[in-house]
Design an enzyme around this catalytic site. Structure first.
Site, mmCIF file in Angstrom:
data_model
loop_
_atom_site.group_PDB
_atom_site.id
_atom_site.type_symbol
_atom_site.label_atom_id
_atom_site.label_comp_id
_atom_site.label_asym_id
_atom_site.label_seq_id
_atom_site.Cartn_x
_atom_site.Cartn_y
_atom_site.Cartn_z
ATOM 1 C CG ASP A 106 -1.972 0.937 1.329
ATOM 2 O OD1 ASP A 106 -2.398 1.441 0.285
ATOM 3 O OD2 ASP A 106 -2.413 1.248 2.452
ATOM 4 C CB THR A 107 2.300 3.526 2.579
ATOM 5 O OG1 THR A 107 2.783 2.558 3.517
ATOM 6 C CG2 THR A 107 0.939 4.051 3.012
ATOM 7 C CB THR A 110 4.877 -2.945 5.744
ATOM 8 O OG1 THR A 110 3.874 -2.208 6.437
ATOM 9 C CG2 THR A 110 5.120 -4.268 6.445
ATOM 10 C CG ASP A 162 -7.526 -7.393 8.979
ATOM 11 O OD1 ASP A 162 -6.570 -6.992 8.280
ATOM 12 O OD2 ASP A 162 -7.788 -6.928 10.097
ATOM 13 N NE ARG A 168 -6.418 -11.464 9.560
ATOM 14 C CZ ARG A 168 -5.609 -10.429 9.342
ATOM 15 N NH1 ARG A 168 -5.114 -10.226 8.147
ATOM 16 N NH2 ARG A 168 -5.291 -9.613 10.311
#
Ligand code: IMP
Length: 183
Positions: A106-107, A110, A162, A168
């Site tokens: 996403d960004t 991580t 989730d 999930r």
């Protein structure tokens, strides 16, 4: 009757498309790593567990499988950038070919953290396999060598991803169109 409200969840990628793409990724990975030495698939908990289970079975090589856990501070739907290791790998990766398996980049924060941390452990190589990528929200560029699908800027659930810990176990990727919980 499914446990969720079918009118609230809009299917973005159905189970058939997921499996077809994962078969292709498995074939690509098998060809790229054949004969190169030890390969370890590193799943990032919790979101990657479903994708990893299917990807591993689509790879025709004797791979090791390990997991690590991360959590990020901040609100549930956005990474703060401060990533915390909650569970480390069970074995050293020195000299091994590591493929980090993620549900979604996403960004990118991580994955950036993980790649920097792994590099200090002297693996033979590190590549990234991510089921999904949301380029609209990228804060840092991270390499994704094996990508399932590029998606629009929507919060998605299912197939490992989730919402408040739930959903999930949906066999597809979906967007919640309800105001509240779709179950
Ligand atoms: P990043 O550090 O912003 O790239 O975020 C990575 C992590 O945020 C993923 O592994 C997911 O756990 C979570 N995440 C990001 N986008 C979504 C989404 O659309 N649905 C569910 N979880 C998400």
């Amino acid at each position: 009757m499914p446990f969720y409200d079918e009118k609230s969840l809009e299917v973005m990628i159905d189970a058939e498309r997921l499996q077809a793409r994962i078969a292709e990724l498995g074939a690509e990975i098998s060809a790229a790593y054949r004969g190169r030495g030890e390969v370890v698939l590193v799943g990032v908990l919790k979101g990657s567990f479903v994708f990893l289970a299917d990807l591993a079975r689509a790879i025709d090589l004797p791979v090791d499988i390990d997991f690590l856990g991360v959590s990020s501070y901040g609100d549930a739907q956005e990474t703060s950038g401060v990533v915390r290791l909650t569970r480390d790998l069970s074995r050293p990766i020195e000299g091994k070919h590591v493929i980090v398996v993620e549900d979604i980049v996403d960004t990118g924060l991580t994955m950036q953290y993980l790649l920097e941390m792994f590099a200090t452990r002297k693996p033979a190589s590190i590549e990234v396999a991510s089921l999904l990528h949301k380029p609209a929200r990228a804060k840092v560029e991270v390499p994704i060598h094996y990508l399932g699908f590029t998606i629009d800027d929507e919060f998605v659930v299912g197939y490992g991803l989730d919402m408040g810990g739930k959903l999930r176990n949906l066999p597809f990727i979906a967007v919640n169109r309800a105001d509240g919980q779709p179950w």
